[in-house]
Design an enzyme around this catalytic site. Structure first.
Site, PDB file in Angstrom:
ATOM      1  N   GLU A 430      48.300  31.538  32.268  1.00 15.75           N
ATOM      2  CA  GLU A 430      48.522  32.962  32.524  1.00 15.75           C
ATOM      3  C   GLU A 430      49.331  33.621  31.408  1.00 15.75           C
ATOM      4  O   GLU A 430      50.369  34.238  31.631  1.00 15.75           O
ATOM      5  CB  GLU A 430      49.192  33.147  33.880  1.00 15.75           C
ATOM      6  N   GLU A 514      43.207  27.675  39.154  1.00 15.22           N
ATOM      7  CA  GLU A 514      44.001  27.912  40.365  1.00 15.22           C
ATOM      8  C   GLU A 514      43.137  28.721  41.325  1.00 15.22           C
ATOM      9  O   GLU A 514      42.313  29.534  40.908  1.00 15.22           O
ATOM     10  CB  GLU A 514      45.293  28.690  40.079  1.00 15.22           C
TER      11      GLU A 514
END
Length: 827
Positions: A430, A514
């Site tokens: 991220e 994820e």
């Protein structure tokens, strides 16, 4: 099956300490007899500093998990503090600054040798001195590092002092990091002519069932004038038989480092796989004038991996769908302390629950955890960074990235690249700048750096669906140039983008790096359908300290002005779950809880992965005037239980999970309902009045019963039962016994409605209590006192050997219950 599996684990664990650093006599553990003091005001680097009053301890050590005096002015008895600087993200646990010192002497055999100290991990900002000389600073809390001590050591017989200052200050992590020298320390003694640290690199460029080509590249530290010497390499099978040899005479040093690559053919190789993780050993010797000068042994596996958008991921030519979970590095009640058995147990229980892959979130793990993955057959995504230049917290790694990323990436790659379990290198999670031009350039730099060090595995990165959260104004489409630098694309919460991205980038291989746990079926169906989507990694496989309450259901007062339908509460829910939720201290997003027991997430995943035909759980009672608030990461609060005394006649929501066409429910032998499951769903709900007895759920497809799940009302609690994962341990301090603590009825059934019962532990013999725990995310009591409440009738006590053979007895007592006791043997 379970018995033989555990026997194998016991054997491999006994061997693990020997294999870890290649059975190399040159390298020894340097964990014992350190002195420790938590104090940021003192300067203790001088060898003359008086540390006689400091606490004595062994490494690995995490001070933030301990009940240190003066550390917790506004908390209950334990390590937690509502006012901790780390806050919700750090699990309300306290960092600070502390010192470690170790006194040691060398023998005469060390004369004319080179001596190095290696730290597997120190969180964080470690400054190291030897005899008052500053060796350096290492900011990264997760990468391994070493220093040469030789020039500053005193003659044999005189006391040397290593001093380490560790600074875990400010807000520097998005999860619980731990504090201190929380992984092993090693001391290496070698001749000036020696194999470099991480200097052996084994690859298998050609593998068939008949033969494998093994390349062994060795880097030798060879000062000018040390040639000639010979490099002898021997390969050994998993059973210890000689599999092949090579030798090379080096007549001229390339100095100061000489690289030698040798090719060895292995006939009829035993391949490393998930079911049979066969490990070979490469023994490399440096021989000069007929004498062995140095020797290392490196475990490795012979296997092939391949990724493409047509066939997905294959291991040894076999298609594998990644049934993965993300894991953080903490070990629950032990904090961040990376004790060998704790690391092994984590992988062991994940393997038992059907996982075949783990993603290291978001940092390199301990070597011991990777060793366990190699031995047990677990695939790994090894990840380097959670941020690059742009910060996620004020004092995080972004302060050091520009100066340190190359060294830290090199540390991860050189240390870990011989592990057959590792199938991908991740350069980030991220990353804010992955959607702008600065990130495009950085992702190329990092990817190229990885490929220079290892060409045998693809480069990946986890890119978030909500990139605008990390980089304001940016959209998913802005990440395309960063994806172009990768070999495999990690999609965080972005399964909705698979098919549209495939149209634009038909050669891109994708996976869910994820996903929200309640969205498991939606994600997995795409893995089953789309060949270019190779697997999923849930957030998370196990509960972890920090990001407190992210996945913990909350009870909130009903507001007559707002909808009281329950479930997701929209924006107010986001506010509720992203803010501090004291006393909740762990994330509670795991399929398994903090001590390794199954939660609703895990039973659900059993159905999604077709490990189970049907699973049934019951919602815990909700008080009147309250509703349950849920967020993206959590299921409604459910138990594998049909025991709710005091709720007779009250309606209980019963959740049934199945991939069948239809499920039925019966209570005490009487049918009470049936429901069809729409395609591509696994969840249905029955609302029935609670009545003690036997509740049965059955699943049907095409009229045939495919499975059944039964819940039975249990009796009153009468005793405590203790069950150890192993009753015989290695006496080494690297071993542990995990003892399940169950409150049971007269028939031995766990009584799940017992939540507020304090269990007290007494221990005698050759062991100590290393930690106590339960699965309650809101229990902020001590992990180290010999007492802990159970949660849903269950708890855990962890015993650590004292380092010598003998026996240890643990007794558990509680008010109005028969005590439980167990005896362990340390060999």
């Amino acid at each position: 099956m379970k018995k033989s599996y555990r026997s194998l684990l016991a054997l491999t664990f006994t061997l693990s300490a020997l294999v870890l650093h290649g059975q190399n006599a040159r390298t020894v553990l340097f964990d014992a007899d350190w002195r420790f003091k938590k104090d940021g005001l003192i300067k203790a680097e001088s060898p003359a500093y008086d540390d006689s009053g400091w606490r004595k301890l062994d490494i690995p050590h995490d001070w933030s998990i301990e009940d240190l005096p003066g550390q917790i002015p506004d908390s209950v008895v334990g390590p937690f503090s509502k006012g901790a600087i780390s806050g919700r993200d750090g699990g309300f646990l306290v960092g600070g600054t502390a010192w470690y010192r170790k006194h040691f002497t060398l023998d005469k055999a060390s004369a004319n040798k080179k001596i190095y100290i290696q730290f597997d991990g120190v969180y964080m900002n470690a400054d190291v001195w030897i005899n008052g000389h500053h060796l350096g600073n290492h900011p990264n809390g997760y990468t391994s590092f070493q220093y040469e001590l030789t020039p500053y050591l005193l003659p044999a017989g005189k006391a040397n002092v290593i001093a380490v200052q560790v600074k875990n200050e400010g807000v520097n992590s998005r999860w619980y990091s731990g504090s201190g020298i929380y992984r092993h320390v090693w001391l290496t003694t070698v001749d000036p002519l020696h194999i470099d640290l991480w200097g052996t690199y084994v690859t298998t460029p050609s593998v068939t069932s008949q033969a494998a080509t093994v390349l062994v590249a060795t880097t030798v530290q060879s000062p000018t004038g040390n040639a000639p010497f010979t490099v002898f390499t021997r390969l050994y099978t998993p059973s210890g038989q000689l599999a092949g040899t090579a030798s090379q005479l080096v007549t001229t040093s390339q100095g100061p480092a000489t690289s030698i690559t040798q090719t060895i053919s292995v006939t009829n190789p035993l391949l490393w796989s998930l079911d049979k993780p066969q490990l070979y050993r490469a023994s490399v010797q440096i021989v000069q004038n007929g004498k062995v000068i140095d020797q290392t042994t490196t475990p490795f596996g012979i296997r092939t991996i391949h990724f493409d958008a047509q066939t997905g991921f294959t291991l040894n030519g076999q298609s594998i769908k990644l049934k993965g979970g993300c894991i953080h590095h903490d070990n629950g009640p032990l904090g961040a302390a990376a004790i060998d058995r704790a690391e092994e147990r984590k992988i062991e229980i994940l393997k038992q629950q059907g996982y075949n892959a783990v993603r290291m979130s978001h940092n390199p793990p301990s070597p011991q955890l990777l060793d366990a993955c190699d031995r047990l057959g677990m695939l790994v995504i090894d990840e380097a960074f959670d941020m690059w230049v742009r910060p996620k917290n004020p004092q995080d790694y972004h302060l050091y990235f520009k100066q340190w990323w190359q060294r830290d990436l090199e540390s991860m790659l050189l240390r870990d690249r011989n592990h057959p379990s590792i199938i991908m290198w991740s350069i980030g999670n991220e990353i804010a700048e992955s959607a702008d031009s600065s990130g495009y350039a950085l992702s190329k730099q990092l990817s190229d750096a990885v490929r220079r060090l290892d060409t045998t595995r693809p480069v990946t990165m986890a890119v978030p669906m909500f990139i605008g959260y990390f980089n304001k104004g940016k959209k998913w489409e802005d990440t395309a140039p960063s994806f172009a630098n990768l070999d495999v694309g990690g999609y965080n919460y972005a399964d909705s983008k698979y098919e549209s991205d495939h149209e634009k980038f038909p050669d891109r291989v994708m996976y869910a790096s994820e996903y929200f746990p309640p969205k498991g079926i939606e994600n997995w169906l795409k893995v089953e359908k789309l060949p270019y989507v190779i697997g999923t990694f849930s957030w998370t496989a196990m509960d972890y300290l920090g990001e407190a309450g992210l996945g913990a259901p909350r009870l909130v007062k009903k507001d007559p002005k707002k909808s009281t339908s329950g479930g997701f509460l929209g924006g107010s829910s986001t506010d509720l779950f992203m803010k501090p939720a004291w006393p909740i201290a762990n994330a509670y997003t795991g399929e398994l809880d903090l001590i390794g027991h199954k939660k609703v997430n895990s039973y659900y995943l059993d159905v999604v992965w077709k490990r189970s035909a049907v699973e049934m759980l019951v919602h815990t009672p909700i008080p009147e005037d309250y509703i349950e608030a849920n967020f993206y990461y959590n299921f409604p609060d459910q138990l594998k239980s049909w025991s709710f005394p005091g709720h007779e006649g009250k309606t209980m929501p019963v959740f049934v999970y199945s991939r069948a066409q239809k499920v039925t429910l019966e209570l005490n032998g009487k049918p009470i309902g049936e429901k069809a499951l729409p395609p591509n769903t696994v969840t249905t709900q029955f609302d029935i009045p609670y009545q003690p007895g036997i509740l049965v759920a059955r699943s049907y497809t095409d009229g045939k019963e495919t499975g059944a799940d039964t819940l039975q009302t249990v009796g009153k609690p009468v005793s405590i039962r203790l069950r150890a994962d192993r009753n015989t341990l290695n006496a080494s301090r690297t071993d542990l016994a995990y003892i399940d603590v169950d409150v049971v009825d007269a028939d031995g059934h766990v009584v799940p409605y017992v939540d507020d019962l304090l269990i007290q532990y007494q221990i005698s013999g050759k062991g100590t209590v290393a930690g106590v725990g339960n699965g309650n995310p809101a229990d902020v009591s001590s992990f180290q006192r010999p007492e802990k409440k159970v949660f849903h009738g269950r708890g855990l006590v962890i015993v650590r050997p004292e380092g010598e053979p003998g026996a240890v007895t643990i007794t558990a007592t509680a008010k109005n219950l028969k005590a439980g006791s167990i005896k362990l043997t340390m060999k």
